[in-house]
Design a protein around this motif. Structure first.
Motif, short mmCIF file in Angstrom:
data_model
loop_
_atom_site.label_atom_id
_atom_site.label_comp_id
_atom_site.label_asym_id
_atom_site.label_seq_id
_atom_site.Cartn_x
_atom_site.Cartn_y
_atom_site.Cartn_z
N GLY A 83 0.83 -1.20 0.00
CA GLY A 83 0.00 0.00 0.00
C GLY A 83 0.86 1.25 0.00
O GLY A 83 0.61 2.20 -0.75
N MET A 84 1.91 1.26 0.83
CA MET A 84 2.82 2.42 0.84
C MET A 84 3.51 2.57 -0.52
O MET A 84 3.82 3.68 -0.93
CB MET A 84 3.86 2.29 1.96
CG MET A 84 3.30 2.46 3.37
SD MET A 84 2.34 3.97 3.62
CE MET A 84 3.62 5.22 3.47
N ASP A 180 -7.67 7.14 -0.12
CA ASP A 180 -7.27 5.79 0.29
C ASP A 180 -8.53 5.08 0.76
O ASP A 180 -9.15 5.47 1.74
CB ASP A 180 -6.22 5.91 1.41
CG ASP A 180 -5.75 4.56 1.95
OD1 ASP A 180 -6.47 3.56 1.79
OD2 ASP A 180 -4.68 4.53 2.58
N SER A 201 -4.50 -0.39 0.07
CA SER A 201 -3.56 -1.40 0.50
C SER A 201 -4.27 -2.73 0.27
O SER A 201 -5.29 -3.02 0.90
CB SER A 201 -3.22 -1.24 1.98
OG SER A 201 -2.59 -2.42 2.43
N THR A 203 -3.19 -5.45 1.05
CA THR A 203 -2.81 -6.26 2.21
C THR A 203 -3.99 -6.59 3.12
O THR A 203 -3.97 -7.59 3.82
CB THR A 203 -1.77 -5.46 3.04
OG1 THR A 203 -0.78 -4.93 2.16
CG2 THR A 203 -1.13 -6.30 4.11
N LYS A 204 -5.01 -5.75 3.10
CA LYS A 204 -6.08 -5.81 4.08
C LYS A 204 -7.27 -6.61 3.54
O LYS A 204 -7.11 -7.77 3.22
CB LYS A 204 -6.45 -4.38 4.51
CG LYS A 204 -5.24 -3.48 4.77
CD LYS A 204 -4.38 -3.94 5.94
CE LYS A 204 -3.06 -3.20 6.07
NZ LYS A 204 -3.14 -1.74 6.08
C1 LIG Z 1 -2.19 -0.78 5.85
C2 LIG Z 1 -2.61 0.51 5.29
C3 LIG Z 1 -1.79 1.21 4.41
C4 LIG Z 1 -0.40 0.73 4.02
O1 LIG Z 1 -0.45 -0.45 3.30
P1 LIG Z 1 0.76 -1.52 3.27
O2 LIG Z 1 0.23 -2.57 2.37
O3 LIG Z 1 0.98 -1.98 4.67
O4 LIG Z 1 1.94 -0.81 2.72
C5 LIG Z 1 -2.26 2.39 3.89
N1 LIG Z 1 -3.47 2.88 4.22
C6 LIG Z 1 -4.28 2.24 5.09
C7 LIG Z 1 -5.59 2.83 5.40
C8 LIG Z 1 -3.87 1.04 5.65
O5 LIG Z 1 -4.68 0.42 6.52
#
Ligand SMILES: *Cc1c(COP(=O)(O)O)cnc(C)c1O
Length: 404
Positions: A83-84, A180, A201, A203-204
């Motif tokens: 996400g970053m 975001d 991201s 990732t979530k």
């Molecule tokens: C986790 C997160 C990020 C960063 O994402 P990564 O995949 O950890 O780099 C950015 N914005 C929000 C709202 C997040 O929860």
């Protein structure tokens, strides 16, 4: 017909090289050319459909990107290694030395740290504001402002951005509105409400299995081409490229996102109502007591609900830690950062994911140290979960403390 992100994902047809029901994974970092001329044209960005080198793009990354663009209703998208790795190139692409950003003050800790500590090195300054107050946002805009930045639903305070109102401001002052949308996939479609660029991201919730990091930028073809430009594109040059194998795996998980989001929302709604009835200070956009409940309702794609994130405040950090440890012991979830997993995850943001934010600023924005952030899981029987959670709270005298 109303915009429906899950239908849009479903309607894409991808086949593998041999008629496979999943697209083939391109397991190569570099690509051959029959003619040297085509290689040159590809470098110059003048040979559509040709692949050059996988930091630029790969078939697997394009498939995932197109599915996410369909979800957000943008022309196209670019996936990244995290996400970053999506957020930082977007901001560096949009801003140069001397430029200014107006950002919500309640944002992901990493994004906050980037804007607060890192971009000033390049003379890019950021004003952090209460994003729920459009007059405050407007007052912070200067002649040098290039970007309005926010999270659709903020981390960790679950403030809701008025995306339509912010888009109006962005238009008036010729700014890019960057949203975001990590906390509210499917539920909110920022681009449909006027955002220029939507970031996740992966990732979530979107990947949903807490086994990888990943990110995406959804936007216009022109902007995504700029990010990927071999000469001056921030995504291309900073190099946060997603691997093809991982892109293929995230795409498969994306197929079930709509089912998962409905269950996350269902379970979170149930618990939020119960916690509130029990007298706990509960924040969930689905509760009528949430200051932006009506705003969320006016923006949302109904069927996906208000999402899986909620917070409660148990008074102080010691109680918060005791409760989280006990809930983990009873196997109600894990004491872990991140979100969107099948299992409930909980953490105290003041000392973890938002610890980049100085204590006095945390206090000012209402981030108290007894705050617990929950990412509610996919529990089959949420009533049973609640019963055990309530037992944990009774054991620690948390409910009595709250009642007085
Ligand atoms: C986790 C997160 C990020 C960063 O994402 P990564 O995949 O950890 O780099 C950015 N914005 C929000 C709202 C997040 O929860």
């Amino acid at each position: 017909m109303a915009f429906n992100p899950a239908n849009n994902i479903q309607d894409l047809q991808y086949f593998g090289e041999f008629g496979g029901v999943n697209p083939s994974i391109s397991d190569s970092s570099t690509y051959t050319f029959l003619s040297a001329k085509t290689m040159f044209d590809t470098f110059e960005g003048n040979a559509d459909g040709c692949y050059l080198y996988s930091r630029h793009t790969t078939p697997s990354n394009l498939y995932l990107g197109e599915a996410l663009a369909a979800m957000e209703g943008t022309e196209t998208a670019n996936v990244s290694a995290s996400g970053m790795g999506a957020i930082t190139p977007v901001l560096l692409q949009l801003c140069k030395s001397g430029d200014h950003i107006v950002s919500s003050r309640t944002i992901y800790g990493g994004t906050y740290a980037f804007l607060k500590n890192f971009t000033p090195r390049f003379n890019i300054q950021t004003s952090f504001v209460d994003i729920t107050k459009l007059d405050v946002v407007e007052a912070a805009i200067t002649a040098n402002t290039k970007v309005l930045y926010c999270e659709a639903v903020s981390n960790p305070l679950l403030e809701v951005a008025d995306i339509t109102g912010l888009a109006r401001l962005a238009k008036k002052y010729n700014l890019k509105l960057v949203v975001d949308n990590t906390f509210s996939p499917l539920s909110i479609s920022p681009a449909k409400l006027g955002a220029d660029i939507v970031i996740h991201s992966l990732t979530k919730f979107i990947n949903g299995s807490s086994d990888t990091v990943g990110g995406v930028v959804c936007g216009t073809q022109v902007f995504i081409d700029e990010l990927r430009n071999v000469n001056n594109g921030a995504s291309m040059l900073l190099g946060a490229t997603m691997d093809s194998l991982r892109a293929a795996s995230v795409l498969k998980n994306l197929r079930t996102l709509h089912i998962r989001m409905k269950q996350h929302s269902h379970n979170a709604t149930y618990l939020a109502n119960k916690f509130q009835e029990d007298g706990l200070k509960t924040v969930y956009p689905g509760l009528e007591s949430h200051p932006s409940h009506e705003l969320f309702k006016s923006m949302m794609n109904d069927e996906y609900g208000f999402g899986g994130m909620l917070t409660i405040d148990v008074g102080n950090i010691d109680k918060a830690n005791e409760l989280m440890e006990l809930m983990q012991k009873r196997n109600l979830g894990y004491l872990a950062v991140s979100l969107g997993f099948y299992k409930t995850l909980f953490s105290a943001p003041g000392t973890s994911t938002s610890s980049e934010i100085p204590e006095d600023e945390q206090a000012e924005m209402g981030l108290t140290d007894g705050l617990i952030r929950f990412s509610i899981g996919l529990d089959n029987d949420i009533k049973r979960t609640y019963t055990i959670m309530r037992e944990c709270m009774e054991e620690l005298n948390i409910l009595e403390l709250e009642m007085v």
